[in-house]
Design a protein around this motif. Structure first.
Motif, PDB file in Angstrom:
ATOM      1  N   TYR B  79      42.860  42.386  32.177  1.00  0.00           N
ATOM      2  CA  TYR B  79      42.615  43.091  30.823  1.00  0.00           C
ATOM      3  C   TYR B  79      43.937  42.939  29.647  1.00  0.00           C
ATOM      4  CZ  TYR B  79      38.636  45.184  32.893  1.00  0.00           C
ATOM      5  OH  TYR B  79      37.360  45.419  33.297  1.00  0.00           O
ATOM      6  N   ASP B 149      33.718  43.883  28.458  1.00  0.00           N
ATOM      7  CA  ASP B 149      33.477  43.854  29.787  1.00  0.00           C
ATOM      8  C   ASP B 149      33.010  45.469  30.268  1.00  0.00           C
ATOM      9  OD1 ASP B 149      33.229  43.279  32.494  1.00  0.00           O
ATOM     10  OD2 ASP B 149      35.340  43.646  32.921  1.00  0.00           O
ATOM     11  N   LEU B 161      30.243  40.564  27.201  1.00  0.00           N
ATOM     12  CA  LEU B 161      29.975  40.450  28.461  1.00  0.00           C
ATOM     13  C   LEU B 161      30.376  39.068  28.934  1.00  0.00           C
ATOM     14  CD1 LEU B 161      27.041  43.008  28.719  1.00  0.00           C
ATOM     15  CD2 LEU B 161      29.384  43.406  28.884  1.00  0.00           C
ATOM     16  N   ASN B 164      28.149  37.363  34.632  1.00  0.00           N
ATOM     17  CA  ASN B 164      28.385  37.529  36.076  1.00  0.00           C
ATOM     18  C   ASN B 164      27.549  36.797  36.845  1.00  0.00           C
ATOM     19  OD1 ASN B 164      30.945  39.143  35.941  1.00  0.00           O
ATOM     20  ND2 ASN B 164      29.873  40.528  34.852  1.00  0.00           N
ATOM     21  N   SER B 194      30.316  45.057  36.022  1.00  0.00           N
ATOM     22  CA  SER B 194      30.360  43.801  36.309  1.00  0.00           C
ATOM     23  C   SER B 194      30.229  43.480  37.988  1.00  0.00           C
ATOM     24  CB  SER B 194      31.870  43.424  36.103  1.00  0.00           C
ATOM     25  OG  SER B 194      31.838  42.994  34.597  1.00  0.00           O
ATOM     26  N   ASP B 282      37.153  35.568  38.401  1.00  0.00           N
ATOM     27  CA  ASP B 282      38.070  35.685  37.319  1.00  0.00           C
ATOM     28  C   ASP B 282      38.945  34.514  37.089  1.00  0.00           C
ATOM     29  OD1 ASP B 282      36.898  38.533  37.148  1.00  0.00           O
ATOM     30  OD2 ASP B 282      38.589  39.461  37.842  1.00  0.00           O
ATOM     31  N   LYS B 301      39.407  35.202  29.591  1.00  0.00           N
ATOM     32  CA  LYS B 301      39.629  36.317  29.160  1.00  0.00           C
ATOM     33  C   LYS B 301      40.136  36.398  27.807  1.00  0.00           C
ATOM     34  CE  LYS B 301      41.802  35.156  32.787  1.00  0.00           C
ATOM     35  NZ  LYS B 301      41.055  34.499  33.540  1.00  0.00           N
TER      36      LYS B 301
END
Lengths: 346, 346
Positions: B79, B149, B161, B164, B194, B282, B301
């Motif tokens: 984050y 997210d 989003l 996923n 997620s 990730d 990200k």
DNA sequence: TAATAATGTAGAAACGCTTCGATATTATTA
DNA sequence: TAATAATATCGAAGCGTTTCTACATTATTA
């Protein structure tokens, strides 16, 4: 549109200046008036408009928080806890924190955080190491500034430091009092003062315990990698053990590095504390959950942020002339990576 | 004290309104005038005072960024990279980000981030899961908001989003095309959408490959822990292997959990990919440095932060009426935790 | 060519607050 | 008791912008 100070003044049957005095707590207001006005303020849930306050008072109500992007994203929540503490305390003073990350290289003056050139902050907090050019630049700007966990030789700032030397000394006393003397050190290069101080604490503590020969013996020290990391610990312990197979303990510059040592031990089918004692530093959140849990030194990270902001506010409001350094005490946390105990030590 | 718009106007021999138009780029200004004014602005390095701009335009120029304190300090820089992206894009619009962390429980309305009650932001970004009460509260405030997210059933917000389901499908295709079919899943509870989506992606991909029996077989799924963590992965794989000793691969909900699986394997003297394939999700910074390096799914990200802010600005400025969801594509990154390769894949 | 539209500039009124005097009242001191 | 100091309140100026309105000037259209 929204409710203003004029409305409050009208409802409370006083002047706007009186309302302003009630809000700021400055000047003279009688108790009766104060209560009357406060009641109206509460009733209407009135909040003064920041931009108007700022314009009239020529204060921004903002604090600039500068941190290197590496620190923010790599240092395992260490600096984000400091940020958290600063934000917590900022609330108490009704100020906002403007965050700015900086890279390892920035060009002065165009690459500096915007809020510097734009006069959008009343003061600055620098957390961890940032390019020295930036520090010089900020000094020349003459904005109140506090450094947290950083210092630059020759630049006189208020600062919040942790007692790194003492922390390592506590570790070493803990080891020596349990009969361990062959103690190595795994760290990073001295780009960050805390790393240097921890290593110095290691050397001093050894000398004080008549182990100066180890303090001086470079075979016991791994100080090569620029960044401290898991891999640095892994690699470091491997090299130390090659040079000093009889090593009894390794003091790591921080918990991340210590994790690397644990990882290396597991790979060569050894483990802490049986074959070798491993210690960390910082007490970051994962250190209690490594295998085995790390003996480390707790650094009150949130508190450092709080103290940093307090010191900054002090300087902004009172313009104290002499620069302060606050040394935050740290505390040994014994877990199982040094000695297996019966007592649960949290 | 400082130089003001009046000074610029005087030096450029125009009115302050003209200077203002030059700065904002609005309205009609002749090229000659524009250049003349701009030259003076540059020459004096004039920056309009924010508070005055804000007061006059009744815009704050601030974006509130809300994130749970757990996410900020535990989620391994995921984050904080999003924050970084948002900040990056905020600069392009000359806006500042006000960061506020929230705990798992907050009381409405007193515990909400200050900038909400104080009208100190033009818009809000929520990154990751936060208490739903807060989301309802923000909806009622009718401030432009973008979720990154995260989503909440029944609340219609703009959102960013990541894909996923598709990410997990890429992993499963990668495994199946290499002959692996006995594929387990280690995750957390569905408190975060997620997590749920990744598990769903797992099930869908299996069904599509005629492996519905595995998709339905709970022995293959570990979905208990509230928080995803290293320990969760360690524990999860242990339990899965007890129930399904012939397990060939384990898909972890994220890289952290995958690290736990690798840790467990090492403890029982097994390893990936030899004994079992392990994958993450990730592509956080450490995932290339685990042992072995993790096959994972890269999530852009920083870009998610950038996109989130762009969307928010769009809504603030244009007040578009229909809510948008942008699905950010993700990409499989093959490393050695699934198959040893000759090619170097960075 | 006359009417209209687009372009360009200026002046002044906000925006909502703080703070500087001014003035009035009350408390303290000589 | 008179002079001074402390307390209490108010009105108005000012903080540095944006933006509305008005007024010119130039370009476009019928």
């Amino acid at each position: 549109m929204s409710i203003t100070i004029k409305d409050i003044a009208k409802f409370a049957e006083v002047s706007t200046s009186t309302v302003s005095l009630v809000i700021s707590g400055k000047g003279y207001v009688s108790n009766d008036t104060r209560e009357k006005v406060q009641k109206i303020i509460d009733e209407y849930n009135y909040k003064p408009l920041r931009s108007a306050q700022q314009l009239a008072s020529s204060q921004t109500g903002n604090i600039g928080f500068i941190i290197s992007d590496i620190h923010l994203s790599r240092s395992e929540a260490f600096y984000s806890r400091i940020l958290l503490g600063a934000e917590l305390e900022a609330r108490n003073h009704d100020m906002y924190i403007l965050l700015s990350t900086v890279g390892a290289k920035i060009d002065i003056p165009h690459g500096v955080p915007r809020f510097l050139n734009n006069h959008d902050v009343d003061g600055i907090i620098i957390a961890g190491s940032v390019p020295v050019d930036l520090v010089y630049c900020i000094r020349d700007l003459k904005i109140p500034t506090v450094l947290i966990d950083y210092r630059v030789d020759g630049v006189d700032f208020d600062s919040i430091l942790m007692d790194n030397r003492n922390g390592v000394q506590q570790i070493i006393n803990h080891l020596i009092s349990n009969g361990i003397t062959k103690i190595g050190f795994v760290g990073g290069s001295f780009y960050h003062p805390s790393i240097k101080e921890r290593f110095e604490g290691y050397q001093i503590a050894l000398v004080n315990n008549n182990l100066g020969h180890i303090a001086q013996n470079e075979d016991y020290h791994y100080l090569i990698d620029y960044e401290t990391s898991v891999e640095c610990g892994d690699r470091g312990l491997a090299i130390l053990l090659k040079k000093v197979p009889e090593l009894e303990a390794v003091i790591c510059v921080n918990d991340t590095t210590a994790t690397g040592c644990l990882q290396y031990l597991k790979r060569i089918d050894k483990s802490a504390p049986k074959d070798i004692k491993v210690t960390g530093f910082d007490n970051v959140n994962f250190s209690a959950f490594t295998n085995p849990p790390l003996t480390t030194v707790n650094v009150p990270k949130v508190q450092m942020g709080v103290e940093g902001l307090k010191l900054l506010i002090d300087r902004i409001q009172n313009g104290i002339s002499v620069h302060q350094t606050r040394l935050i005490p740290v505390e040994l946390v014994v877990r199982e990576s040094t000695f297996l105990t019966d007592t649960n030590n949290d």
